[in-house]
Scaffold this motif. Structure first.
Motif: not given
Length: 354
Positions: A269-275
């Motif tokens: 939950g620290d980073q919202y998204n990645t690819i």
């Protein structure tokens, strides 16, 4: 199906080039490709992907396609002059093709010109070389990446009803792919109705530079930062570290590359998204094209970008909701055991990742 006499089959096999479509390991190689050297020149170690994934995957595919071919792998460590030296060394060793992810897209034009003067084809990998026409370009669609991560983050900020505006942390100003990502980011941010508080082009994609800049913005815009559109996982990680160091709640932060640490941050939950852009896809595609060039073939263009024959793949946004499906399922890029270490076990359990 028409059947040929055994002697004809043997003759055909001997004349067949080692190509992904026609030849696998052990089936023979063309005279042109046999023992060929292929240079694989990567830009930096700030992103862990090159050492962990790109180079090993490219080498493995080349081994499959052309067992006697030799891959000359070098990493420039974010030094454009060093990459020029590495390219010169590869040419001196008689490589049949150069696959290059340039440190500096403009400076790499010299590498393209030097190689082509010696009739050595150049495959631009991941990052294009707009100032000189490479022989081929293989990548995920970088402009689409920027649009996807920014749109996803903007939607989340609006869903949460957060007050304030956005920070945009772009990639390196010397990287043409970063320019494409930046263009894609702005298509979403500019149309979002959210205020752009500040924007930064991160030298060399360095996470510590991104962290330093975001730290300054936290001080300048206290309580006003509703989200951070970061162009890759390294810069996103730097942004997150800045908020934590300031003992300030972390807003939604984007990323790109699906690096292990970033996926753990997403699950936590620290980073919202990645690819998700499986490196295996581009590494193997580059190997196929390099192998074709080594045989004297001219690979067909799937599309054109910067007047260069290209093959561009479509990426996928990853959030907590689809991380398991996109990255951890059968054939996924990561293993559950790699992601769900002791520090992230509770977060994995909460999402049903086992």
């Amino acid at each position: 199906m028409k059947r040929f006499p055994l002697a004809v089959v043997v003759a055909l096999a001997a004349a067949t080039a080692c190509s992904s479509n026609t030849t696998s390991a052990g089936q023979g190689e063309s005279a042109a490709a046999q023992g060929a050297k292929i240079a694989f020149l990567m830009p930096d170690i700030a992103s862990t992907r090159y050492e962990l994934y790109d180079a090993p995957l490219f080498k493995a595919k080349m081994k499959e396609l052309c067992p006697t071919c030799e891959v000359l792998y070098q990493n420039a460590g974010a030094d454009a002059a060093k990459q020029q030296q590495q390219a010169n060394s590869a040419l001196a060793q008689g490589v049949k093709a150069i696959v290059i992810d340039p440190v500096d897209s403009a400076a790499a034009a010299t590498i393209v010109q030097s190689a082509q003067a010696q009739k050595v084809p150049v495959i631009a990998y991941d990052r294009p070389i707009p100032a000189a026409k490479a022989d081929y370009y293989v990548s995920f669609d970088n402009e689409k990446i920027g649009s996807l991560i920014a749109t996803s983050l903007v939607d989340e900020v609006k869903k949460k009803g957060a007050k304030g505006g956005l920070l945009v942390v772009n990639g390196s100003p010397t990287d043409a792919a970063a320019g494409l990502i930046k263009k894609g980011i702005h298509t979403a941010v500019d149309a979002s109705g959210l205020k752009l508080l500040a924007e930064y082009d991160t030298p060399g994609w360095q996470p510590n530079k991104a962290q330093e800049w975001v730290s300054g913005q936290i001080a300048q815009f206290p309580g006003q930062i509703a989200g951070v559109v970061a162009a890759n996982d390294g810069t996103g990680g730097g942004a997150i570290a800045a908020f934590k160091a300031a003992d300030t709640p972390v807003p939604p932060v984007s990323g790109n590359d699906a690096e292990l640490a970033a996926v753990q941050r997403v699950i936590n939950g620290d980073q919202y998204n990645t690819i998700s852009k499986p490196i295996k896809i581009v590494a193997e595609a580059a190997a196929v094209i390099a192998n074709d060039f080594a045989q004297g073939k001219k690979p067909a263009a799937k599309t054109m970008l910067f007047d260069t024959p290209s093959e561009l793949f479509t990426p996928t946004v990853v959030t907590r909701e689809n991380a398991q499906k996109e990255l951890l399922g059968p054939g996924g890029a990561l293993k559950v055991s790699e992601v769900c270490t002791d520090a992230y076990k509770a977060a994995c359990d909460k999402l049903g990742i086992k």
